[in-house]
Design a protein around this motif. Structure first.
Motif, PDB file in Angstrom:
ATOM      1  N   THR A   1       0.823  -1.203   0.000  1.00  0.00           N
ATOM      2  CA  THR A   1       0.000   0.000   0.000  1.00  0.00           C
ATOM      3  C   THR A   1       0.859   1.255   0.000  1.00  0.00           C
ATOM      4  OG1 THR A   1      -1.816  -1.097   1.155  1.00  0.00           O
ATOM      5  CG2 THR A   1      -1.744   1.294   1.272  1.00  0.00           C
ATOM      6  N   LYS A   2       1.900   1.276   0.833  1.00  0.00           N
ATOM      7  CA  LYS A   2       2.769   2.450   0.913  1.00  0.00           C
ATOM      8  C   LYS A   2       3.474   2.706  -0.415  1.00  0.00           C
ATOM      9  CE  LYS A   2       3.546   2.340   5.894  1.00  0.00           C
ATOM     10  NZ  LYS A   2       4.532   2.262   6.987  1.00  0.00           N
ATOM     11  N   PHE A   3       3.845   1.650  -1.116  1.00  0.00           N
ATOM     12  CA  PHE A   3       4.516   1.832  -2.397  1.00  0.00           C
ATOM     13  C   PHE A   3       3.548   2.381  -3.445  1.00  0.00           C
ATOM     14  CE2 PHE A   3       7.205  -1.921  -0.859  1.00  0.00           C
ATOM     15  CZ  PHE A   3       8.062  -1.082  -0.191  1.00  0.00           C
ATOM     16  N   LEU A   4       2.321   1.843  -3.477  1.00  0.00           N
ATOM     17  CA  LEU A   4       1.348   2.313  -4.464  1.00  0.00           C
ATOM     18  C   LEU A   4       0.877   3.728  -4.164  1.00  0.00           C
ATOM     19  CD1 LEU A   4      -0.945  -0.796  -5.144  1.00  0.00           C
ATOM     20  CD2 LEU A   4       1.112  -0.045  -6.360  1.00  0.00           C
ATOM     21  N   ALA A   5       0.972   4.149  -2.899  1.00  0.00           N
ATOM     22  CA  ALA A   5       0.518   5.487  -2.523  1.00  0.00           C
ATOM     23  C   ALA A   5       1.544   6.569  -2.848  1.00  0.00           C
ATOM     24  CB  ALA A   5       0.188   5.528  -1.027  1.00  0.00           C
ATOM     25  N   ILE A   6       2.723   6.175  -3.324  1.00  0.00           N
ATOM     26  CA  ILE A   6       3.726   7.165  -3.708  1.00  0.00           C
ATOM     27  C   ILE A   6       3.195   7.977  -4.898  1.00  0.00           C
ATOM     28  CG2 ILE A   6       6.036   7.491  -4.679  1.00  0.00           C
ATOM     29  CD1 ILE A   6       6.926   4.992  -3.205  1.00  0.00           C
ATOM     30  N   PRO A   7       3.157   9.299  -4.792  1.00  0.00           N
ATOM     31  CA  PRO A   7       2.635  10.109  -5.890  1.00  0.00           C
ATOM     32  C   PRO A   7       3.555  10.074  -7.108  1.00  0.00           C
ATOM     33  CG  PRO A   7       3.588  11.513  -4.193  1.00  0.00           C
ATOM     34  CD  PRO A   7       3.594  10.124  -3.641  1.00  0.00           C
ATOM     35  N   CYS A   8       3.090   9.427  -8.161  1.00  0.00           N
ATOM     36  CA  CYS A   8       3.884   9.309  -9.386  1.00  0.00           C
ATOM     37  C   CYS A   8       2.978   8.801 -10.497  1.00  0.00           C
ATOM     38  CB  CYS A   8       5.067   8.348  -9.195  1.00  0.00           C
ATOM     39  SG  CYS A   8       4.560   6.645  -8.894  1.00  0.00           S
ATOM     40  N   GLY A   9       3.508   8.720 -11.701  1.00  0.00           N
ATOM     41  CA  GLY A   9       2.762   8.130 -12.798  1.00  0.00           C
ATOM     42  C   GLY A   9       2.766   6.620 -12.660  1.00  0.00           C
ATOM     43  N   MET A  10       1.643   6.044 -12.226  1.00  0.00           N
ATOM     44  CA  MET A  10       1.598   4.611 -11.960  1.00  0.00           C
ATOM     45  C   MET A  10       1.939   3.777 -13.189  1.00  0.00           C
ATOM     46  SD  MET A  10      -1.698   3.929  -9.506  1.00  0.00           S
ATOM     47  CE  MET A  10      -1.683   4.364  -7.779  1.00  0.00           C
ATOM     48  N   GLU A  11       1.580   4.292 -14.379  1.00  0.00           N
ATOM     49  CA  GLU A  11       1.792   3.512 -15.589  1.00  0.00           C
ATOM     50  C   GLU A  11       3.265   3.306 -15.908  1.00  0.00           C
ATOM     51  OE1 GLU A  11       1.399   7.840 -16.536  1.00  0.00           O
ATOM     52  OE2 GLU A  11       0.227   6.376 -15.387  1.00  0.00           O
ATOM     53  N   ARG A  12       4.153   3.984 -15.170  1.00  0.00           N
ATOM     54  CA  ARG A  12       5.587   3.821 -15.393  1.00  0.00           C
ATOM     55  C   ARG A  12       6.155   2.616 -14.648  1.00  0.00           C
ATOM     56  NH1 ARG A  12       8.237   9.935 -15.328  1.00  0.00           N
ATOM     57  NH2 ARG A  12       6.883  10.824 -16.941  1.00  0.00           N
ATOM     58  N   HIS A  13       5.379   2.043 -13.755  1.00  0.00           N
ATOM     59  CA  HIS A  13       5.883   0.913 -12.983  1.00  0.00           C
ATOM     60  C   HIS A  13       6.032  -0.324 -13.868  1.00  0.00           C
ATOM     61  CE1 HIS A  13       5.641   3.316  -9.497  1.00  0.00           C
ATOM     62  NE2 HIS A  13       4.349   3.156  -9.242  1.00  0.00           N
ATOM     63  N   ASN A  14       6.891  -1.220 -13.414  1.00  0.00           N
ATOM     64  CA  ASN A  14       7.124  -2.475 -14.106  1.00  0.00           C
ATOM     65  C   ASN A  14       5.825  -3.256 -14.236  1.00  0.00           C
ATOM     66  OD1 ASN A  14       7.894  -5.413 -14.397  1.00  0.00           O
ATOM     67  ND2 ASN A  14       9.947  -4.510 -14.398  1.00  0.00           N
ATOM     68  N   LEU A  15       5.613  -3.899 -15.380  1.00  0.00           N
ATOM     69  CA  LEU A  15       4.346  -4.611 -15.595  1.00  0.00           C
ATOM     70  C   LEU A  15       4.162  -5.760 -14.617  1.00  0.00           C
ATOM     71  CD1 LEU A  15       4.460  -7.545 -17.452  1.00  0.00           C
ATOM     72  CD2 LEU A  15       5.730  -5.976 -18.891  1.00  0.00           C
ATOM     73  N   PHE A  16       5.267  -6.327 -14.108  1.00  0.00           N
ATOM     74  CA  PHE A  16       5.138  -7.426 -13.153  1.00  0.00           C
ATOM     75  C   PHE A  16       4.605  -6.948 -11.805  1.00  0.00           C
ATOM     76  CE2 PHE A  16       8.365  -9.168 -16.084  1.00  0.00           C
ATOM     77  CZ  PHE A  16       7.692 -10.330 -16.460  1.00  0.00           C
ATOM     78  N   ALA A  17       4.630  -5.637 -11.578  1.00  0.00           N
ATOM     79  CA  ALA A  17       4.047  -5.102 -10.352  1.00  0.00           C
ATOM     80  C   ALA A  17       2.541  -5.356 -10.310  1.00  0.00           C
ATOM     81  CB  ALA A  17       4.326  -3.607 -10.236  1.00  0.00           C
ATOM     82  N   MET A  18       1.931  -5.545 -11.477  1.00  0.00           N
ATOM     83  CA  MET A  18       0.489  -5.804 -11.512  1.00  0.00           C
ATOM     84  C   MET A  18       0.156  -7.130 -10.832  1.00  0.00           C
ATOM     85  SD  MET A  18      -0.718  -4.535 -15.315  1.00  0.00           S
ATOM     86  CE  MET A  18       0.270  -5.769 -16.173  1.00  0.00           C
ATOM     87  N   CYS A  19       0.875  -8.181 -11.190  1.00  0.00           N
ATOM     88  CA  CYS A  19       0.598  -9.494 -10.607  1.00  0.00           C
ATOM     89  C   CYS A  19       0.875  -9.490  -9.105  1.00  0.00           C
ATOM     90  CB  CYS A  19       1.435 -10.559 -11.302  1.00  0.00           C
ATOM     91  SG  CYS A  19       1.017 -12.248 -10.824  1.00  0.00           S
ATOM     92  N   ILE A  20       1.973  -8.838  -8.713  1.00  0.00           N
ATOM     93  CA  ILE A  20       2.301  -8.740  -7.292  1.00  0.00           C
ATOM     94  C   ILE A  20       1.184  -8.032  -6.542  1.00  0.00           C
ATOM     95  CG2 ILE A  20       3.880  -7.670  -5.633  1.00  0.00           C
ATOM     96  CD1 ILE A  20       6.133  -8.110  -7.650  1.00  0.00           C
ATOM     97  N   SER A  21       0.721  -6.929  -7.098  1.00  0.00           N
ATOM     98  CA  SER A  21      -0.329  -6.150  -6.447  1.00  0.00           C
ATOM     99  C   SER A  21      -1.623  -6.945  -6.353  1.00  0.00           C
ATOM    100  CB  SER A  21      -0.559  -4.842  -7.217  1.00  0.00           C
ATOM    101  OG  SER A  21      -1.524  -4.043  -6.577  1.00  0.00           O
ATOM    102  N   ALA A  22      -1.979  -7.659  -7.413  1.00  0.00           N
ATOM    103  CA  ALA A  22      -3.211  -8.445  -7.392  1.00  0.00           C
ATOM    104  C   ALA A  22      -3.159  -9.526  -6.321  1.00  0.00           C
ATOM    105  CB  ALA A  22      -3.447  -9.070  -8.771  1.00  0.00           C
ATOM    106  N   GLN A  23      -2.020 -10.201  -6.202  1.00  0.00           N
ATOM    107  CA  GLN A  23      -1.890 -11.263  -5.206  1.00  0.00           C
ATOM    108  C   GLN A  23      -1.941 -10.711  -3.785  1.00  0.00           C
ATOM    109  OE1 GLN A  23       1.796 -13.136  -6.331  1.00  0.00           O
ATOM    110  NE2 GLN A  23       0.891 -14.230  -8.054  1.00  0.00           N
ATOM    111  N   LEU A  24      -1.265  -9.592  -3.558  1.00  0.00           N
ATOM    112  CA  LEU A  24      -1.265  -9.008  -2.220  1.00  0.00           C
ATOM    113  C   LEU A  24      -2.640  -8.436  -1.871  1.00  0.00           C
ATOM    114  CD1 LEU A  24       2.232  -7.272  -2.234  1.00  0.00           C
ATOM    115  CD2 LEU A  24       1.522  -9.173  -0.787  1.00  0.00           C
TER     116      LEU A  24
END
Length: 253
Positions: free
Chosen positions: A109-132
């Motif tokens: 949650t703390k990482f996703l709450a960082i103010p930035c352009g979310m679409e710049r994150h690594n695509l594998f962050a999607m699977c990690i986020s979904a599982q968590l």
């Protein structure tokens, strides 16, 4: 990985070794790398992904031994799979495993709450986020109540918003968001904390689109809010009712 190949199970010995390695990695990080957000306001994407990987490793290792029971709908997802390794029956320490699994969800949650352009994150962050997020939903269902539950549900919305944003580039992101919504809807609709809404036939297709400032409120990474303080983690694993349900209400299909 070598230990798993040797034993074929996620035993507590392997978990202890992995925890030690993660602790060493975290301890040896220079101060400038402990937070993915740099002093100039930009995100170090390499370290962002490294911390996200650490959080999913912690969750994968500890959730099977914790009180965050797997939800039936996690086994029918289309875009991602919740890690459900074969584990030996834990003997002691369920409270510690639960606390660490919850900590992993809080880190995400703390990482996703960082103010930035979310679409710049690594695509594998999607699977990690979904599982968590699936683990976060389990916490909402089995452990949390009151104000802590409201904050945790906001965290689930934050993750769905992240997946939808990533879905603007990677279509699988929107599919993951849909799977997460299905898990949350099935799990939370069976609790007394659920707000009754009019779920029409197209409810499953509704996209959650919210401004980022509204999406992350009241999650503030600088506030150091511990939403898990005061909860009672079940001590008796066998006596704990996790309300597994294979039936889904027709209006949620």
């Amino acid at each position: 990985m070598h230990t798993f190949l040797e034993t074929g199970t996620f035993a507590e010995t392997m978990i202890d070794r992995c925890d030690t390695k993660l602790a060493i990695w975290s301890t040896l990080l220079p101060a400038s790398k402990k937070d993915p957000l740099r002093q100039d306001g930009k995100v170090d994407e390499v370290m962002f992904m490294a911390h996200m990987m650490a959080s999913i490793i912690i969750s994968t290792l500890h959730r099977p031994f914790s009180s965050l029971a797997y939800i039936a709908e996690e086994f029918s997802t289309q875009a991602f799979l919740s890690p459900t390794p074969f584990v030996l029956q834990p003997k002691t320490g369920r409270l510690a495993h639960t606390a660490r699994a919850l900590k992993a969800a809080e880190m995400q949650t703390k990482f996703l709450a960082i103010p930035c352009g979310m679409e710049r994150h690594n695509l594998f962050a999607m699977c990690i986020s979904a599982q968590l997020t699936a683990a976060q939903v389990s916490a909402c269902t089995n452990l949390l109540d009151g104000h802590a539950l409201f904050i945790a549900r906001d965290r689930v919305r934050l993750s769905i918003g992240f997946l939808n944003t990533m879905g603007s580039i990677w279509p699988v992101g929107k599919k993951m968001a849909k799977d997460v919504r299905s898990i949350a809807r099935a799990a939370l609709s069976n609790t007394q904390h659920t707000v009754t809404v009019d779920a029409g036939p197209a409810a499953a297709e509704i996209e959650i689109e919210m401004p980022r400032d509204e999406l992350i409120w009241p999650v503030d990474p600088s506030a150091q809010i511990d939403i898990y303080s005061g909860i009672v983690i079940p001590n008796d694993w066998d006596a704990t009712a996790f309300n597994y349900s294979l039936s889904i209400p027709s209006d949620l299909m």
